[in-house]
Design a protein around this motif. Structure first.
Motif, PDB file in Angstrom:
ATOM      1  N   GLY A  15       0.837  -1.203   0.000  1.00  0.00           N
ATOM      2  CA  GLY A  15       0.000   0.000   0.000  1.00  0.00           C
ATOM      3  C   GLY A  15       0.865   1.243   0.000  1.00  0.00           C
ATOM      4  O   GLY A  15       0.573   2.232   0.674  1.00  0.00           O
ATOM      5  N   SER A  17       1.508   3.403  -2.365  1.00  0.00           N
ATOM      6  CA  SER A  17       1.283   4.476  -3.339  1.00  0.00           C
ATOM      7  C   SER A  17       0.774   5.771  -2.721  1.00  0.00           C
ATOM      8  O   SER A  17       0.783   6.809  -3.371  1.00  0.00           O
ATOM      9  N   SER A  18       0.322   5.733  -1.461  1.00  0.00           N
ATOM     10  CA  SER A  18      -0.177   6.985  -0.858  1.00  0.00           C
ATOM     11  C   SER A  18      -0.155   6.895   0.660  1.00  0.00           C
ATOM     12  O   SER A  18       0.185   5.852   1.228  1.00  0.00           O
ATOM     13  N   ILE A  20       0.035   6.625   4.521  1.00  0.00           N
ATOM     14  CA  ILE A  20       1.015   6.094   5.475  1.00  0.00           C
ATOM     15  C   ILE A  20       2.065   5.244   4.756  1.00  0.00           C
ATOM     16  O   ILE A  20       3.255   5.284   5.102  1.00  0.00           O
ATOM     17  N   ARG A  40      -1.546  -0.963  -5.794  1.00  0.00           N
ATOM     18  CA  ARG A  40      -2.295  -1.255  -7.017  1.00  0.00           C
ATOM     19  C   ARG A  40      -2.097  -0.189  -8.089  1.00  0.00           C
ATOM     20  O   ARG A  40      -2.182  -0.464  -9.258  1.00  0.00           O
ATOM     21  N   ASP A  65      -2.189  -6.561  -5.952  1.00  0.00           N
ATOM     22  CA  ASP A  65      -3.353  -6.479  -5.062  1.00  0.00           C
ATOM     23  C   ASP A  65      -3.109  -7.485  -3.941  1.00  0.00           C
ATOM     24  O   ASP A  65      -3.085  -8.698  -4.192  1.00  0.00           O
ATOM     25  N   MET A  66      -2.919  -7.002  -2.736  1.00  0.00           N
ATOM     26  CA  MET A  66      -2.525  -7.896  -1.643  1.00  0.00           C
ATOM     27  C   MET A  66      -3.627  -8.868  -1.225  1.00  0.00           C
ATOM     28  O   MET A  66      -3.358  -9.836  -0.504  1.00  0.00           O
ATOM     29  N   ASN A  92       0.860  -2.673   5.235  1.00  0.00           N
ATOM     30  CA  ASN A  92       0.099  -1.444   5.481  1.00  0.00           C
ATOM     31  C   ASN A  92      -1.173  -1.343   4.642  1.00  0.00           C
ATOM     32  O   ASN A  92      -2.121  -0.656   5.028  1.00  0.00           O
ATOM     33  N   ASN A 143      -0.233  -3.043   9.875  1.00  0.00           N
ATOM     34  CA  ASN A 143      -0.946  -1.803  10.189  1.00  0.00           C
ATOM     35  C   ASN A 143      -2.387  -2.134  10.576  1.00  0.00           C
ATOM     36  O   ASN A 143      -3.208  -2.480   9.730  1.00  0.00           O
ATOM     37  N   SER A 144      -2.668  -2.022  11.867  1.00  0.00           N
ATOM     38  CA  SER A 144      -4.042  -2.195  12.354  1.00  0.00           C
ATOM     39  C   SER A 144      -4.662  -0.801  12.418  1.00  0.00           C
ATOM     40  O   SER A 144      -4.640  -0.046  11.449  1.00  0.00           O
ATOM     41  N   TYR A 158     -14.953  -2.814   9.346  1.00  0.00           N
ATOM     42  CA  TYR A 158     -13.600  -2.262   9.495  1.00  0.00           C
ATOM     43  C   TYR A 158     -13.066  -2.568  10.895  1.00  0.00           C
ATOM     44  O   TYR A 158     -11.926  -3.020  11.056  1.00  0.00           O
ATOM     45  N   LYS A 162      -9.806  -4.895  11.682  1.00  0.00           N
ATOM     46  CA  LYS A 162      -8.600  -4.407  12.351  1.00  0.00           C
ATOM     47  C   LYS A 162      -8.337  -5.172  13.652  1.00  0.00           C
ATOM     48  O   LYS A 162      -7.191  -5.300  14.078  1.00  0.00           O
ATOM     49  N   PRO A 188      -2.757   3.064  14.356  1.00  0.00           N
ATOM     50  CA  PRO A 188      -2.848   4.522  14.203  1.00  0.00           C
ATOM     51  C   PRO A 188      -4.211   5.057  14.621  1.00  0.00           C
ATOM     52  O   PRO A 188      -5.245   4.414  14.403  1.00  0.00           O
ATOM     53  N   THR A 191      -5.445   9.706  10.892  1.00  0.00           N
ATOM     54  CA  THR A 191      -4.207  10.146  10.245  1.00  0.00           C
ATOM     55  C   THR A 191      -4.571  10.903   8.973  1.00  0.00           C
ATOM     56  O   THR A 191      -5.465  10.472   8.230  1.00  0.00           O
ATOM     57  N   SER A 193      -4.254  11.148   5.873  1.00  0.00           N
ATOM     58  CA  SER A 193      -3.968  10.617   4.538  1.00  0.00           C
ATOM     59  C   SER A 193      -5.064  11.132   3.599  1.00  0.00           C
ATOM     60  O   SER A 193      -6.015  11.781   4.041  1.00  0.00           O
ATOM     61  N   THR A 196      -8.703  10.275   4.464  1.00  0.00           N
ATOM     62  CA  THR A 196      -9.226  10.974   5.642  1.00  0.00           C
ATOM     63  C   THR A 196      -9.522  12.432   5.311  1.00  0.00           C
ATOM     64  O   THR A 196     -10.561  12.972   5.711  1.00  0.00           O
TER      65      THR A 196
END
Ligand SMILES: NC(=O)c1ccc[n+]([C@@H]2O[C@H](COP(=O)([O-])OP(=O)(O)OC[C@H]3O[C@@H](n4cnc5c(N)ncnc54)[C@H](O)[C@@H]3O)[C@@H](O)[C@H]2O)c1
Length: 254
Positions: A15, A17-18, A20, A40, A65-66, A92, A143-144, A158, A162, A188, A191, A193, A196
């Protein structure tokens, strides 16, 4: 030989590309790591890889794609093929989804979120651990979220996803401690990003509400999460495994 907290470590960031993930790619590079970046969005990944190389870092990129096991495998394989090993990974990649009361959520929301946030981590862990075992160890940070520790409203899948990330973190930490693999998680708080900031823009008053629930009175910058992940991936905390580190301005403590 590079210098820094992560000098010469080969570290995978998912993850990247943007948000965190992109911040982590920069922080880890600054700290001397060789970074393997996956996400991706190819254009953004390539631009980030170029930026890091221009700054003198070693960086490789692989689109993936994870939530697809083979893609997670390709990312790990690239690290091993290009650099001979995988020392660390920051898992992440994740999605949030819209905020909707549980009883009004569409049927497929659950699967979509679980596929990325839980299956994605599961896919990464399996491949990363398999690559680390022959070399006698490594460090992984998942990353949770604070939503992995407490409930947040109108985000049931979600929150469940997490919490599951923390379950996977603890299980993997327990299982591979004797083989030198440390597995920890960051949790976190809100954040700043792109998602958000966009969500704040679409929901007037939300930023102020979120800030009011956070003792430090603000959201985190992506770099602040990345710095915590860098430390957990470093050799500075060799006796730390199976932990969850809230990076939340005091939110879960409130
Ligand atoms: N922003 C916050 O307030 C916040 C709070 C707690 C936890 N988190 C977690 O931090 C992580 C990063 O989120 P962010 O805030 O930087 O958002 P972001 O949308 O900027 O970054 C998410 C990254 O994951 C990638 N991604 C999404 N699904 C993927 C998939 N299936 N395969 C590969 N890559 C995928 C995206 O392309 C992007 O690069 C997520 O796991 C998120 O749940 C964010």
């Amino acid at each position: 030989m590079s210098r820094g907290l992560l000098a010469n470590k080969v570290i995978l960031v998912t993850g990247a590309s943007s948000g965190i993930g992109a911040a982590a790619a920069k922080v880890f590079s600054r700290e001397g790591a060789v970074v393997v970046l996956t996400a991706r969005r190819e254009d953004r990944l390539v631009a980030l890889g170029d930026e890091l190389r221009d700054a003198g870092a070693e960086a490789s990129c692989v689109v993936g794609d994870m939530s697809v096991a083979a893609d997670a495998g390709r990312a790990v394989d690239l690290a091993v093929a290009e650099y001979g090993r995988l020392d660390g990974a920051f898992n992440n990649a994740g999605i949030g989804g819209d905020r909707t009361p549980l009883h009004l959520m569409a049927d497929d929301v659950y699967d979509t979120i679980m596929d990325v946030n839980v299956r994605g981590i599961w896919n990464c862990l399996r491949h990363e651990i398999a690559a680390m075992l022959p070399r006698g160890g490594g460090a992984i940070v998942n990353n949770s979220s604070v939503a992995g520790l407490v409930a947040i409203p109108a985000a049931a899948p979600y929150v469940a996803s997490k919490h599951a990330v923390i379950g996977l973190t603890r299980a993997a930490a327990d299982e591979y401690a004797k083989q030198g693999i440390r597995v920890n998680a960051v949790a976190p708080g809100t954040t700043r990003s792109e998602i958000t900031v966009d969500w704040f823009a679409r929901n007037p008053g939300m930023e102020q509400l979120t800030n009011s629930l956070t003792p430090q009175g603000r959201a985190a910058e992506p770099q602040e999460i990345a710095e915590a992940a860098a430390w957990l991936l470093s050799d500075r905390c060799p006796f730390l495994t199976g932990t969850v580190l809230p990076v939340d301005g005091g939110f879960v403590n409130h």
